[in-house]
Motif scaffolding. Structure first.
Motif, PDB file in Angstrom:
ATOM      1  N   GLU A   1      34.478 -14.745  10.704  1.00 50.91           N
ATOM      2  CA  GLU A   1      34.102 -13.602  11.628  1.00 50.91           C
ATOM      3  C   GLU A   1      33.327 -13.814  12.784  1.00 50.91           C
ATOM      4  O   GLU A   1      34.491 -13.016  13.204  1.00 50.91           O
ATOM      5  CB  GLU A   1      33.077 -13.108  11.259  1.00 50.91           C
ATOM      6  CG  GLU A   1      31.871 -11.433  11.327  1.00 50.91           C
ATOM      7  CD  GLU A   1      30.536 -11.253  11.251  1.00 50.91           C
ATOM      8  OE1 GLU A   1      30.145 -11.972  10.011  1.00 50.91           O
ATOM      9  OE2 GLU A   1      30.350 -10.814  10.979  1.00 50.91           O
ATOM     10  N   THR A   2      33.583 -14.292  13.172  1.00 49.99           N
ATOM     11  CA  THR A   2      33.602 -14.841  14.510  1.00 49.99           C
ATOM     12  C   THR A   2      34.410 -15.341  14.902  1.00 49.99           C
ATOM     13  O   THR A   2      35.580 -14.838  16.651  1.00 49.99           O
ATOM     14  CB  THR A   2      32.824 -16.189  14.897  1.00 49.99           C
ATOM     15  OG1 THR A   2      31.553 -16.017  14.441  1.00 49.99           O
ATOM     16  CG2 THR A   2      32.974 -16.452  16.490  1.00 49.99           C
ATOM     17  N   MET A   3      35.935 -15.605  14.606  1.00 51.89           N
ATOM     18  CA  MET A   3      37.204 -15.638  15.113  1.00 51.89           C
ATOM     19  C   MET A   3      37.825 -14.506  15.211  1.00 51.89           C
ATOM     20  O   MET A   3      38.457 -14.073  16.334  1.00 51.89           O
ATOM     21  CB  MET A   3      38.192 -16.155  13.885  1.00 51.89           C
ATOM     22  CG  MET A   3      38.280 -17.967  14.093  1.00 51.89           C
ATOM     23  SD  MET A   3      39.463 -18.738  13.257  1.00 51.89           S
ATOM     24  CE  MET A   3      38.171 -18.862  11.913  1.00 51.89           C
ATOM     25  N   LEU A   4      37.840 -13.204  14.196  1.00 53.34           N
ATOM     26  CA  LEU A   4      37.831 -11.915  14.006  1.00 53.34           C
ATOM     27  C   LEU A   4      37.287 -10.947  15.223  1.00 53.34           C
ATOM     28  O   LEU A   4      37.934 -10.064  16.166  1.00 53.34           O
ATOM     29  CB  LEU A   4      37.186 -11.257  12.489  1.00 53.34           C
ATOM     30  CG  LEU A   4      37.801 -11.660  10.657  1.00 53.34           C
ATOM     31  CD1 LEU A   4      37.489 -11.358  10.134  1.00 53.34           C
ATOM     32  CD2 LEU A   4      39.580 -11.613  11.061  1.00 53.34           C
TER      33      LEU A   4
ATOM     34  N   LEU B   1      33.994 -13.423  25.461  1.00 49.20           N
ATOM     35  CA  LEU B   1      34.661 -14.059  23.874  1.00 49.20           C
ATOM     36  C   LEU B   1      33.661 -14.403  23.349  1.00 49.20           C
ATOM     37  O   LEU B   1      32.635 -15.838  24.077  1.00 49.20           O
ATOM     38  CB  LEU B   1      35.374 -14.142  23.446  1.00 49.20           C
ATOM     39  CG  LEU B   1      36.907 -14.158  23.728  1.00 49.20           C
ATOM     40  CD1 LEU B   1      38.104 -14.725  23.966  1.00 49.20           C
ATOM     41  CD2 LEU B   1      37.902 -11.907  24.023  1.00 49.20           C
ATOM     42  N   PRO B   2      32.975 -14.605  21.634  1.00 48.22           N
ATOM     43  CA  PRO B   2      32.292 -15.415  21.612  1.00 48.22           C
ATOM     44  C   PRO B   2      33.164 -16.856  20.970  1.00 48.22           C
ATOM     45  O   PRO B   2      33.986 -17.191  21.333  1.00 48.22           O
ATOM     46  CB  PRO B   2      31.725 -14.854  20.152  1.00 48.22           C
ATOM     47  CG  PRO B   2      32.810 -13.617  19.801  1.00 48.22           C
ATOM     48  CD  PRO B   2      33.588 -13.566  21.180  1.00 48.22           C
ATOM     49  N   LYS B   3      31.926 -18.057  21.624  1.00 47.48           N
ATOM     50  CA  LYS B   3      33.226 -19.522  21.824  1.00 47.48           C
ATOM     51  C   LYS B   3      32.482 -19.976  20.439  1.00 47.48           C
ATOM     52  O   LYS B   3      31.670 -20.012  19.936  1.00 47.48           O
ATOM     53  CB  LYS B   3      32.896 -20.184  23.433  1.00 47.48           C
ATOM     54  CG  LYS B   3      33.914 -21.321  23.244  1.00 47.48           C
ATOM     55  CD  LYS B   3      33.294 -22.257  23.903  1.00 47.48           C
ATOM     56  CE  LYS B   3      34.868 -23.246  24.473  1.00 47.48           C
ATOM     57  NZ  LYS B   3      34.309 -24.069  24.597  1.00 47.48           N
ATOM     58  N   MET B   4      33.428 -20.488  19.786  1.00 44.88           N
ATOM     59  CA  MET B   4      32.993 -21.451  18.708  1.00 44.88           C
ATOM     60  C   MET B   4      32.643 -22.967  18.747  1.00 44.88           C
ATOM     61  O   MET B   4      33.587 -23.226  19.858  1.00 44.88           O
ATOM     62  CB  MET B   4      34.207 -22.048  17.242  1.00 44.88           C
ATOM     63  CG  MET B   4      33.364 -20.002  16.623  1.00 44.88           C
ATOM     64  SD  MET B   4      35.275 -19.200  16.162  1.00 44.88           S
ATOM     65  CE  MET B   4      36.793 -20.293  16.576  1.00 44.88           C
TER      66      MET B   4
END
Ligand SMILES: C[S@@+](CC[C@H](N)C(=O)[O-])C[C@H]1O[C@@H](n2cnc3c(N)ncnc32)[C@H](O)[C@@H]1O
Length: 284
Positions: A56-59, A268-271
């Motif tokens: 989901e985070t990647m999308l 962007l959200p970072k993982m």
């Protein structure tokens, strides 16, 4: 040739991801999308705990980064026309048109997908009462080289070759064998070259070394293959080979972005874990 694809099912899933994350109105969701979304969540949660990344985070990274690059392209070419192929249930067209209207720009935005998905989306947009003089949703099949569903048919009937054009694909490239998608890219590049300026923004999932190091990533791809009942091949093996591949298809400037590395720049959200896809901007 059949103008249907099991890949369209994945469009209901991503469509639901956009709804759940406030990128789309609830009307763009579906019962199927919701079921898939809630089935995938625990797996994503576990993957995040174990390996530091989740689908989901990647999308969200991909959706947000493509939005940002599209807005950059508009800034550079204020008369830009946009064709988003395989747009599924995404609401990018509405977002971009709203921002362009607010900025006093006249942007044309045509979305295209397989006929069944187009019918579904048109019905949903009707429910939302969305209409815009510069927007339409048209049928296309990227595998058709001629005829009414071909790329050239849409370009001939909806776009002005004296203006710049941007083509977007999100969530499409890895559903085809490399030779098939490269054929499409060569035709796309040829078609874009007939415009005043042409560029292409898309996302791609390369076969990164992490697939050899962690078996769960392999299983992730196998799950998507089971669901779509077809192969989901990973293309190229590095950022450099992605750029080289696009250049061999005729694009002159290719910029391959790793969302984790540009997360701050684009908000962007970072993982914690490795990002498994790249967003690429290729200019004719
Ligand atoms: C994973 S979904 C992505 C949808 C949307 N871009 C998103 O990110 O939510 C893949 C989309 O590709 C479309 N598609 C599959 N095969 C296609 C083809 N041959 N030509 C055009 N679109 C196709 C499907 O109908 C589906 O909407």
């Amino acid at each position: 040739m059949n103008d249907k694809s099991p890949v369209s099912l994945t469009g209901y899933f991503t469509g639901q991801v956009w709804c759940e994350n406030a990128y789309s109105e609830p009307e763009m969701g579906s019962v199927l999308g919701k079921s898939l979304y809630y089935i995938h969540r625990p797996v994503g949660w576990l993957n995040e705990r174990l390996f530091g990344n989740n689908l989901e985070t990647m999308l969200i990274q991909r959706h947000k980064l493509i939005d940002a690059l599209t807005l950059e392209a508009i800034e550079q070419n204020p008369t830009l026309q946009i064709l988003e192929i395989a747009s599924g249930l995404s609401s990018r067209a509405q977002r971009i048109l709203k921002q362009a209207d607010d900025a006093g720009l006249n942007i044309r935005y045509v979305e295209a997908d397989l006929p069944q998905m187009v019918n579904w989306k048109q019905a949903r947009l009707g429910k939302l009462r969305f209409s815009h003089p510069e927007h339409s949703v048209e049928p296309i099949n990227i595998l058709r080289e001629s005829g009414p569903l071909s790329l050239n048919a849409i370009l001939d009937s909806h776009f002005d070759r004296n203006k710049p054009i941007l083509v977007i694909t999100e969530g499409l490239v890895n559903y085809f064998e490399l030779s098939t998608i490269e054929n499409f890219w060569r035709s796309l590049r040829g078609a874009l070259a007939t415009f005043k300026h042409g560029e292409y923004i898309f996302e791609i999932w390369p076969k990164l070394p992490v697939y050899q190091e962690q078996l769960t990533y392999h299983w992730g791809v196998s799950l998507i293959e089971m669901f779509t009942r077809q192969r989901v091949p990973l293309h190229y093996t590095s950022d450099e080979s992605v750029a080289q591949g696009l250049k061999e298809c005729g694009f002159s400037t290719v910029n391959v972005l790793n969302p984790n590395e540009v997360s701050q720049q684009y908000g962007l959200p970072k993982m914690q874990g490795e990002c498994l896809f790249r967003v690429t901007r290729a200019i004719v």
